[in-house]
Design an enzyme around this catalytic site. Sequence first.
Site, PDB file in Angstrom:
ATOM      1  N   GLU A   5      35.429  49.638  38.642  1.00 47.74           N
ATOM      2  CA  GLU A   5      35.238  49.396  40.068  1.00 47.74           C
ATOM      3  C   GLU A   5      35.894  48.072  40.390  1.00 47.74           C
ATOM      4  O   GLU A   5      35.727  47.099  39.665  1.00 47.74           O
ATOM      5  CB  GLU A   5      33.742  49.288  40.412  1.00 47.74           C
ATOM      6  CG  GLU A   5      33.068  50.614  40.619  1.00 47.74           C
ATOM      7  CD  GLU A   5      31.597  50.422  40.936  1.00 47.74           C
ATOM      8  OE1 GLU A   5      31.207  49.331  41.409  1.00 47.74           O
ATOM      9  OE2 GLU A   5      30.825  51.360  40.691  1.00 47.74           O
ATOM     10  N   ASP A  38      25.410  41.714  49.213  1.00 53.20           N
ATOM     11  CA  ASP A  38      25.768  41.143  47.927  1.00 53.20           C
ATOM     12  C   ASP A  38      25.035  39.844  47.655  1.00 53.20           C
ATOM     13  O   ASP A  38      24.872  39.013  48.541  1.00 53.20           O
ATOM     14  CB  ASP A  38      27.281  40.887  47.854  1.00 53.20           C
ATOM     15  CG  ASP A  38      28.042  42.168  47.606  1.00 53.20           C
ATOM     16  OD1 ASP A  38      27.645  42.892  46.666  1.00 53.20           O
ATOM     17  OD2 ASP A  38      28.990  42.458  48.341  1.00 53.20           O
TER      18      ASP A  38
END
Lengths: 410, 266
Positions: B49, B60
């Site tokens: 990824e 995040d």
Amino acid sequence: MNLKIKKGVPLIDQHDKNFMYGGKFGGNFIPETLKKPIDDLTKLFSKLRKDKKFLKDRDFYFKNYIGAPTPFIKLEKLTDYLGGAQIYAKVVSEANGGAHKIYNATVHCLIAKKAGKKFIVGDTGAGYAGKMLSMAAKKFGLKCKIFMGAKDIKRQRPNVEAMRKNGAEIVPVTTGSQTLVDAVSECMRYWVANCDTTHMCVGSTVGPNIFVKICAWSTAQISRELMIQVKDEFGKIPKKIKLLNCVGGGSSAMGFWNEFMDTDAEFIGIEAGGPKNSKLHAAPLTNGSKIGILHGSAQYVIQDSEGQIGRTESISAGLDYPGISSLHCFLKDTKRAKYTCASDEEALKAYQLVSKFENISPSLEPSHAFAEAIKLAPKLKSSEIIIVNSCGDSLKDKDIIKQKLGSYVR
Amino acid sequence: MKSKIAIAFENCKKENRPALITYTVAGDNTKNNSLKILNKISKHADILECGFPHNTPIADGGQIQGSSHRALKNGIKLKDVFQIVKKFKKINPSKPLILMGYFNLIYQSGESNFLNNCKKSGVDGLIIVDLPYPENKNFAKKCKKKGITFIQLLSPTTSKDRMRKIIKDSHEMLYYISMLSTTGGKLKVSPKKILKNYNKIKRINPKKNLVIGFGITDKTISSLKSANGLVVGSMLCKIITNSLKMRQNPVTKLDKVVYNLKRKII
Ligand SMILES: Cc1ncc(COP(=O)(O)O)c(C=O)c1O
């Protein structure tokens, strides 16, 4: 396609099944984890806003805790001095806590109680949203955490002290520009990790759709009061009437305009133009920013061509935000409201002039709206009415004003 | 034709182990290094990824924010991200690579334009953090038409009913978020509980490849190895941060760390 506002339908409800206004503003661009809490909150709120007992509670606290109605006054000396339109102010800064943010904070606490939550978190820029949430949380017995940019903590000291006194935990946000935009991001991140136990209050009409709705529904109290006050003063709604309001996220303006949506009243929103000689500003509507996604919602937002959110600058912490409510984007595109901006310098001058002539002393946010009133009034006839929402008090900006103007008078 | 992602899962199943999926940010700490990192760790990882950084990420944690910040400070643009992918794919044509990021960047470049660039550079899949179901239905369809896997996310808050719908509309890979957290949080749910949820989801459609992510590190990875795949992200970002602090080479450091992660699941 020509966008239109529907008459007789609350603006907050004029979205499609994806919660988008005009097919392009708003929505829920959120991580999967927040789908359910947002869905739950959406259901709860749509039930509560029809619940007579809840509305009675709300009205009770608006009247006895916040203080309704806030004063509606004519600014005689300022009107005389400028010549032209008659200038009035709705002194929302007289509400408990000193700003319109108390409406949203109170409603969120009432909802959090109904949802059985014991913790509440919120973001703040100018510190008002945080101060009010900490006040209301204390009143309703909720534990409160406030996210605030480190830069704002420094420049809005009086409100920070108030939050501390109310027992709230203040979390300084040191990422990015260390202002409101980062505080909202950090608060949302916290909610992602704690949504099972914690209620989130977004401090303005921004964020995922339900927060836009709850906030605008709460601040609408301002125009409910104003409608009665205007009719009392003039016998009816005057033909030529302009409602001027500063816009950061847009909660104060939405509240100020809501009940006048289907009337002939003209709406003018004033964004933060930033320092006179700077390229930076916080005025996405005035400066033609493109639509983008910020904090879960599609809106006009200051950004670069790639979609990175842009830097902003404003003397007013409360307006220093790169985005703007999806509702205001909708009002702009339907041409129901007009938007312009005032520079830091113009806002300071307006603060000075209003404070000198009148018994009110607007904070730097509403001073942006007063700056526009000062520009407009001399060009208008004395039969025309300008009403400015004075939604904050200059006391919180004492340090900044002293530094910029050499002295502070209130 | 089977996708490279599907083939990677099949190969892992044959070896009776989960797929090791790494997450690093394109441009962290430089464009060159992030490419070198991908090339190195692809020897051990089964699927890569690669984050395309956004400066206002709402899901995040600190580690990935730090990586994104470094990359953006180095001036990384989407065109650089696609360059990195293209160069990586030239050397590793069969290794699946998934781009992960926030929707505004796609919105600004235009969905079709973005997908064309994905196709041209060899991107195999996409994870878009803030484009949930059902809002993502149209975009997911566009991906499918281009032969790009759109990876739906599931979370502990996703209701069973909603899960069924998402899984029904999903492509060959699904991503289960292990706990209520941003990326990089400490694993606050026991692996046993996570696997229990994981198995519930698997039962809805056993054919879909289901991976687990969030909170997985070298300490926790082996306890979850019955899953189809495990994603390690923040830990890798942290390693880069630390090696920069200690003036070590992040490329060799990550190579070792990912090698060790792999050893823990075989
Ligand atoms: C006094 C005052 N006015 C206006 C604003 C701007 O926010 P909004 O546009 O949501 O009213 C703020 C925000 O903190 C504020 O404190």
